[in-house]
Structures are given as structure tokens and as C-alpha cells.
Design an enzyme around this catalytic site. Structure first.
Site, PDB file in Angstrom:
ATOM      1  N   ARG A   1       0.828  -1.204   0.000  1.00 27.20           N
ATOM      2  CA  ARG A   1       0.000   0.000   0.000  1.00 27.20           C
ATOM      3  C   ARG A   1       0.869   1.264   0.000  1.00 27.20           C
ATOM      4  O   ARG A   1       0.571   2.245  -0.673  1.00 27.20           O
ATOM      5  CB  ARG A   1      -0.917  -0.015   1.220  1.00 27.20           C
TER       6      ARG A   1
ATOM      7  N   HIS B   1      -5.698  -5.821  -2.964  1.00 30.08           N
ATOM      8  CA  HIS B   1      -6.506  -5.927  -1.745  1.00 30.08           C
ATOM      9  C   HIS B   1      -6.727  -7.381  -1.346  1.00 30.08           C
ATOM     10  O   HIS B   1      -7.425  -7.650  -0.366  1.00 30.08           O
ATOM     11  CB  HIS B   1      -7.850  -5.223  -1.950  1.00 30.08           C
TER      12      HIS B   1
END
Length: 329
Positions: free
Chosen positions: A68, A194
Site C-alpha cells: 500500500r 486488496h
């Protein structure tokens, strides 16, 4: 006859994917190249890999954090490690970046690299390599990372204003990705990151009780809704975090896309990938032939990561090689 054709097609697809994977592993970036440190710091990639491995073994959640962080770095000022700089008003202090994790991993790798090869390996390259290694440690397939990035000297919280957000529609997501030369294929593929990681209730609780003023979001699987509502009660402050890929939070695979199909996507921006025709077809591709779908996703993920990691590069004499990743020289 149908079984025969299925076997032939499956064999053809497997050969195609293996070829595609080979192409990913020879791709070069624009202004960067695979093996940039082969002479100046031959152990650069192995040092980063072993450092990430050590930290992720102690805390598997750091893998998603590093992935991320790389994403957030590249979408602001390009992939120049500007997100790593500390100080008042830096990107690190922006609301969208307050939850980023893994800075200590990058700092650890940088310390070791400065001892081995002083002033050679950029923080931007360390972060890019660490993101790749995090995916591999989570069960993903490796890809070759073009290196040669230099570190930026500018980091402003005010620039962190157009990162993809959990409430974005498909059109907004497409616009944000297209601004950096990333197409719809890249969008769906990179959101597949994700597959690992969690999110806080505040980023999706709007879907659970009063979505558009009319109860829960109807796209949520009815049997799944009570579980989410119990984790994120209405009008309460909770520290609960929810896996973005239900049941396989630390495993990098295609089950994230199966959750979208089944109405079990957590973020609104994720679930809408199944409701839009242009993105749904790509999700369906990653849910294709059993045994090959994971390879297809991994091949495309490596490609898209290389594209993303070459956004706004600083190379040559542009930027610098920081001695410490949290401060300019």
C-alpha cells in the site's frame, strides 16, 4: 469432443501464460532497467529481500502495508519515495497516509545498504523492491523490478488529494488511474492487491446501515451483512479492522475477486468492479479456468506493478540518493 477441445484450450492458455510471465520477467521501465545495481551494489536486491522477509515473518500484516505504501508513493509526485519523508506538512501527515505501515522495514533495509554500498541505492528503489517481495512472501509470483529510480526532494501533504478512495465510482477510479497512464486492466489488476490487508470500519460502514438513505447497500450478500454489522456497529467508534479478502487476509490469490462476485467485497470502490461491465469482464477472467486463474492474475499483476512503479521517475541527475529515507540530504 467438448472435453478434447477444453484440454487443448487449457494447454494453449497455459503456454500463453508462461510466455507472458517470461515477458514480465524481462520488461524494462522507462528510464529504469532490470539489474541497475548489478555492478555498483550486487547484493542490493537480496538485502532488501532478506530484510522484508525478516519483518514479515514477525508480522505478516506488514506485507500489505508495504504494498500500500508503494501505491501511495507512486500516485503522488511519482515513485520517488516522497511518502517516506518526515516533517511538518509532508505527505506522511496527510489523512490518507496516516494509516501507512512499514516505514521501519524500509529504514532497516536502507541502513544495511548504506553499510554495504554507501550512497548507491535509492529509497525509491528499496520501496519498489519491498512491495514486490511482500507479494511474493504472501504467496504471489515474483517479477523482475526495473531499478534506477532516484529520490525526490519534495513532499507536501497538500499534494495528497487525488488518491483512489474507498467511495470512488468506477468512472472516478478510471480517471485517477488514466491520469498516470494506467488503463482499466491495470485498475482491476492493481485493486487485486486488496487480496492482502485490512481496512477500518470508517471506510465502509456507510454501506451497512443507511446506504443512500435506504438501508444497507443491496450489493452486499445478505448472509454476510450481519457479520459486518457486528464488527462495525452504527454510531460507534471501534478499532476493529476487517479483512479486505474475507477468510484469506494474508494470502495473495484470486479469492478477492470471488468475493466481489459473491457480494462480499468490503470497500464500495472494490465491489463496484463487479457491477460495471468494463471491469466485470476482467474480474471474470481472473475467475476463469481453475488452476490457471491465479497464474493469469499474477502475470498481469507483475505487468501492472512495473507500469505503476515507473510513474514520474527521477533518473540520471534528477533528485538524489538519500542517506536516510526520512530526510533529504
Amino acid at each position: 469432443m467438448e472435453n478434447c477441445c477444453y484440454i487443448i484450450n487449457k494447454s494453449f492458455l497455459l503456454k500463453f501464460l508462461i510466455l507472458a510471465l517470461a515477458l514480465v520477467n524481462t520488461v524494462h521501465g522507462q528510464g529504469s532497467r532490470v539489474g541497475f545495481y548489478s555492478r555498483t551494489c550486487p547484493r542490493a536486491e537480496s538485502i532488501v529481500r532478506s530484510t522484508v522477509q525478516s519483518h514479515v515473518r514477525s508480522d505478516p500484516t506488514l506485507a500489505a502495508g508495504l504494498l500500500r505504501m508503494h501505491f501511495h508513493d507512486c500516485f503522488v509526485q511519482g515513485c520517488d519515495a516522497s511518502v517516506l519523508l518526515s516533517g511538518a506538512g509532508t505527505e506522511k501527515t496527510a489523512f490518507a497516509n496516516l494509516g501507512l505501515r512499514g516505514y521501519e522495514v524500509i529504514d532497516d533495509a536502507k541502513t544495511q545498504l548504506e553499510a554495504a554500498c554507501p550512497g548507491v541505492v535509492s529509497c525509491a528503489d528499496i520501496l519498489t523492491l519491498a512491495a514486490r517481495d511482500s507479494v511474493v512472501l504472501s504467496g504471489g509470483v515474483s517479477w523482475q523490478v526495473p531499478t534506477g529510480r532516484r529520490d525526490g526532494r519534495v513532499s507536501q501533504a497538500s499534494d495528497v488529494n487525488d488518491l483512489p478512495a474507498p467511495f470512488d465510482s468506477i468512472d472516478v477510479q478510471k480517471r485517477k488511474f488514466a491520469a498516470f497512464g494506467l488503463n482499466t486492466q491495470d485498475l482491476v489488476t492493481l485493486v487485486g492487491g486488496h487480496s492482502i490487508g485490512t481496512t477500518a470500519c470508517q471506510f465502509f460502514s456507510n454501506r451497512l446501515f443507511n446506504f443512500s438513505g435506504n438501508g444497507a447497500d443491496p450489493s452486499i450478500d445478505a448472509s454476510f451483512l450481519p457479520q459486518l454489522q457486528s464488527l462495525c456497529p452504527p454510531n460507534s467508534v471501534t478499532s476493529n479492522r476487517v479483512a479486505l479478502d474475507t477468510g484469506r487476509v494474508n494470502k495473495f490469490d484470486t479469492s478477492f475477486f470471488a468475493n466481489l462476485r459473491d457480494g462480499r467485497g468490503i470497500l464500495q470502490s472494490d465491489q463496484v468492479l463487479w457491477s460495471d461491465a468494463s471491469t466485470k469482464s476482467i474480474v471474470q477472467r481472473y475467475l476463469g479456468v481453475r488452476g490457471l486463474r491465479s497464474l493469469a492474475f499474477n502475470v498481469e499483476f507483475g505487468r501492472s506493478m512495473v507500469k505503476m512503479s515507473n510513474i514520474g521517475l527521477k533518473t540520471g541527475t534528477d533528485g538524489e540518493i538519500r542517506k536516510i529515507c526520512s530526510a533529504i540530504n
